[in-house]
Structures are given as structure tokens and as C-alpha cells.
Design a protein around this motif. Structure first.
Motif, PDB file in Angstrom:
ATOM      1  N   LYS A 290      52.625  52.435  73.275  1.00 41.07           N
ATOM      2  CA  LYS A 290      51.135  52.977  72.943  1.00 41.07           C
ATOM      3  C   LYS A 290      51.376  54.551  72.573  1.00 41.07           C
ATOM      4  O   LYS A 290      50.745  54.992  71.763  1.00 41.07           O
ATOM      5  N   GLU A 291      52.361  55.066  73.224  1.00 46.58           N
ATOM      6  CA  GLU A 291      52.502  56.643  72.885  1.00 46.58           C
ATOM      7  C   GLU A 291      53.383  56.688  71.726  1.00 46.58           C
ATOM      8  O   GLU A 291      53.361  57.702  71.041  1.00 46.58           O
ATOM      9  N   ASN A 292      53.997  55.592  71.212  1.00 47.98           N
ATOM     10  CA  ASN A 292      54.567  55.928  70.023  1.00 47.98           C
ATOM     11  C   ASN A 292      54.723  54.641  69.306  1.00 47.98           C
ATOM     12  O   ASN A 292      55.952  53.647  69.283  1.00 47.98           O
ATOM     13  N   PRO A 293      53.516  54.031  68.575  1.00 51.87           N
ATOM     14  CA  PRO A 293      53.579  52.835  68.041  1.00 51.87           C
ATOM     15  C   PRO A 293      54.448  52.507  66.692  1.00 51.87           C
ATOM     16  O   PRO A 293      54.285  51.477  66.150  1.00 51.87           O
ATOM     17  N   GLU A 294      54.807  53.813  66.324  1.00 57.09           N
ATOM     18  CA  GLU A 294      55.519  53.624  64.923  1.00 57.09           C
ATOM     19  C   GLU A 294      57.030  53.855  65.028  1.00 57.09           C
ATOM     20  O   GLU A 294      57.867  53.461  64.078  1.00 57.09           O
ATOM     21  N   ARG A 295      57.571  53.760  66.372  1.00 55.23           N
ATOM     22  CA  ARG A 295      58.860  53.403  66.540  1.00 55.23           C
ATOM     23  C   ARG A 295      59.364  52.382  66.006  1.00 55.23           C
ATOM     24  O   ARG A 295      59.033  51.031  66.241  1.00 55.23           O
ATOM     25  N   CYS A 296      60.492  52.426  65.225  1.00 56.42           N
ATOM     26  CA  CYS A 296      61.164  51.261  64.502  1.00 56.42           C
ATOM     27  C   CYS A 296      62.548  51.458  64.276  1.00 56.42           C
ATOM     28  O   CYS A 296      63.229  52.307  64.669  1.00 56.42           O
ATOM     29  N   MET A 297      63.543  50.181  64.249  1.00 59.93           N
ATOM     30  CA  MET A 297      64.593  50.337  64.090  1.00 59.93           C
ATOM     31  C   MET A 297      65.099  50.290  62.398  1.00 59.93           C
ATOM     32  O   MET A 297      64.624  49.274  61.775  1.00 59.93           O
ATOM     33  N   ASN A 298      65.748  51.175  61.949  1.00 61.58           N
ATOM     34  CA  ASN A 298      66.049  51.071  60.441  1.00 61.58           C
ATOM     35  C   ASN A 298      67.589  50.291  60.475  1.00 61.58           C
ATOM     36  O   ASN A 298      68.483  50.985  60.848  1.00 61.58           O
ATOM     37  N   ILE A 299      67.376  49.177  59.956  1.00 65.02           N
ATOM     38  CA  ILE A 299      68.563  48.185  60.069  1.00 65.02           C
ATOM     39  C   ILE A 299      69.246  48.493  58.599  1.00 65.02           C
ATOM     40  O   ILE A 299      69.059  48.193  57.814  1.00 65.02           O
ATOM     41  N   ASP A 300      70.689  49.037  58.974  1.00 64.51           N
ATOM     42  CA  ASP A 300      71.595  49.298  57.814  1.00 64.51           C
ATOM     43  C   ASP A 300      72.882  49.169  58.101  1.00 64.51           C
ATOM     44  O   ASP A 300      73.201  48.615  59.266  1.00 64.51           O
ATOM     45  N   TRP A 301      73.841  49.559  57.469  1.00 68.66           N
ATOM     46  CA  TRP A 301      75.176  49.502  57.949  1.00 68.66           C
ATOM     47  C   TRP A 301      75.396  50.478  59.004  1.00 68.66           C
ATOM     48  O   TRP A 301      76.229  50.057  60.257  1.00 68.66           O
TER      49      TRP A 301
END
Length: 324
Positions: A290-301
Motif C-alpha cells: 500500500k505504501e508503494n503500489p508501483e514497486r515492480c521487478m524489471n526482468i532483464d539480463w
């Protein structure tokens, strides 16, 4: 608000198809002949729009209601970096400045409080220079309008980015946790085979012309370089090409190990990092909160965590359209 991504996805997809094939009779909906039972008429419909039919029997309630009844379960959601490239196949989608501004205006109508300020703010989001626009500027012919670059981002947002962000917000709002958001960024141009020449995804001369003569002007033979678009992640989940049966190189094979490791961990343990935090992607995947709903993993090399999914644009769209 929740119908926004689908409506525009369908609109742009159909528009692309119809422009490329004038004989295409594609309809935006499919009429089902069997009416829903009387007891489920409040939420069922005879019109199916790319999704399961809520018939009141097999699906007794809407999918959102059924998901809530299923309880708090780990969830993984995401999309490829430049999903909107697929909608620009063949170059038929309008990319001029006026069309670009018209789309933004249609999404933020005058009924919205401070609509002008919000329109200007979103326009500025797409016009500002970032790593992607810098890279594109090097390979796109100077004769191309600047809005050509920004259209990739806008169509990607309307296609899937907003939907993914809204999905995360919906489940955080009801108190669920362990929601893993991702952006798939890794890309091998060979995964699309000959189709890659119809997509603006790679800055290189188109053979065989490039082998015979130097281009009199880059606009004749060049396509701009972007990256992962719709279905680009499938080969690294299945270990085999979906669009084109290409041969995986050594880097691709290692990428398959990384991605399938994360997906397998999620299926077995509800955590892509693994039961003992093996972190197959090379970095710990931290769920959205809820504090950071935009947190994501950028999957790359070299994968990395990011605190702002798609540079924060999907969240701004959601905030600007609250109440619609």
C-alpha cells in the motif's frame, strides 16, 4: 475507470486490423445466442468482450467477486516493456501531434476537475526526454514527427500498463499482500522472425536491400530500436518461440533458466524468490505494498527492482480519472 484499458486496447487493436485489411469485418463484441439465466441477469450479459462469460452457473458471480471469496493468495501480474508496439504494426496507427493530444483529451474529459491542467500534465509526461526517447532519436529518421516516439509509450499504457497497475491497487485495497508486479524488458529480435520487419522494433537495414545498396535516406530501410513487446516473454517461460521458432542463443538459454526459476518458485511457494530466497533473477523480488503500489521487478539480463512502474504514468492516469 476499470473499463478504460480494455476499451482502448480493443479500439486501437481493431483500428490497426481494419486499416491493414479493409475487408476485415471484425466486430468489437461477440453476440452469444444463449441468454443468461434470469437469476444472474444483474451481472450477466449476452455480449462477450474478450473474456469469460458470466453465466450464473459455471461462473456464478463476477470474477472480481470470486477472487475476493478465494481469499488472500499470492499474485503475479505484469507485461512487456513496450506492449504498444504491437498496435503500431504496419505503421497505420496515427502518430501525429494532434491525434496524440486528442487521445489524451478523450481520456480526461472536461467533466473532470481541473481537466486542462491534468491534460497538460499527462502530455508533458510523454514529451519529456528519457533513456527511451534518447535511444529512439538516434535511429528514427529526422523526418519522423516527435510524436512517433511518444506514441509507443501512450499505446503501451492504454494497452496493458494501466490495467496492471489497477489490478495491483484493487487487491491492495482489500487488504491482500504478496502481489508481485513485473515489467519484462529482455528482448531478442529473432524471436519475431520475419514479422519483426513489420514492427518498429529494431534499428537496422532491412535485407536484402542493405546488402545491395546503401540507403539514400534512413527512412527507407530503417526501423527504430525498442525492445520487448507483446508475447516477447513467452519463449523464456516455455523455452520455445511462440511467434517464430527461432534458435535460442546462450544468453537466451540462461534467461530461460532465470525466468522459469522465478515462475516455478511462485507456483510452488507463492514467492518467486524461492523457499530459501535463491533469487533466480539475481535480485530479491519485493512485492508491491500500500505504501508503494508501483514497486515492480524489471526482468532483464540484469534484473532490478524499480519503485515506479512505467515511470509512474499508469498511476497518474488512474489518479486523474478517479470518479469516471
Amino acid at each position: 475507470m476499470k473499463t478504460l484499458p480494455f476499451q482502448f486496447t480493443l479500439f486501437f487493436f481493431c483500428n490497426t486490423l481494419l486499416n491493414n485489411n479493409k475487408k476485415c469485418k471484425l466486430s468489437t463484441s461477440i453476440l452469444l445466442t444463449a441468454p443468461p439465466p434470469p437469476h444472474c441477469l444483474p451481472f450477466a450479459s449476452t455480449i462477450l468482450q474478450i473474456g469469460p462469460r458470466i453465466d450464473g452457473i459455471f461462473f456464478p458471480k463476477s470474477l472480481n467477486e470470486l477472487r475476493k471469496e478465494a481469499g488472500n493468495k499470492p499474485r503475479m501480474v505484469g507485461c512487456c516493456r513496450y506492449e504498444g508496439i504491437m498496435l503500431m504494426m504496419g505503421g497505420k496507427v496515427k502518430k501525429d501531434r494532434s491525434s496524440f493530444e486528442s487521445v489524451i483529451a478523450s481520456l480526461i474529459p472536461e467533466s473532470v476537475n481541473e481537466f486542462k491542467r491534468k491534460r497538460d500534465e499527462m502530455l508533458e509526461e510523454y514529451l519529456k526526454e528519457d533513456d527511451m526517447t534518447k535511444g529512439l532519436a538516434e535511429v528514427i529518421p529526422s523526418s519522423s514527427p516527435p510524436s512517433y516516439i511518444y506514441s509507443f509509450q501512450l499505446y503501451s499504457d492504454l494497452f496493458l500498463n494501466i490495467s496492471c497497475q489497477q489490478y495491483v491497487l484493487d487487491w491492495l485495497e482489500v487488504g491482500y499482500d504478496h502481489i508481485y508486479l513485473y515489467s519484462f524488458d529482455y528482448f531478442n529480435e529473432k524471436s519475431f522472425g520475419p514479422l519483426s520487419y513489420l514492427l518498429p522494433i529494431k534499428g537496422r537495414l532491412l535485407p536484402p536491400l542493405s546488402l545491395l545498396i546503401p540507403p539514400p535516406h534512413p527512412s527507407l530501410f530503417y526501423h527504430p530500436s525498442l525492445g520487448a513487446t507483446h508475447c516477447s516473454e513467452i519463449p523464456y517461460i516455455l523455452g520455445k518461440g511462440l511467434i517464430w521458432d527461432f534458435t535460442l542463443n546462450e544468453k537466451d538459454i540462461e534467461m530461460v533458466e532465470k525466468v522459469t526459476g522465478a515462475w516455478s518458485n511462485f507456483a510452488k511457494f507463492g514467492n518467486p524468490n524461492g523457499e530459501n530466497n535463491e533469487n533466480p533473477l539475481g535480485v530479491e523480488w519485493i512485492p508491491a505494498t500500500k505504501e508503494n503500489p508501483e514497486r515492480c521487478m524489471n526482468i532483464d539480463w540484469e534484473s532490478r527492482m524499480d519503485d515506479h512502474f512505467r515511470e509512474g504514468r499508469p498511476m497518474k492516469w488512474i489518479e486523474h480519472r478517479k470518479g469516471l
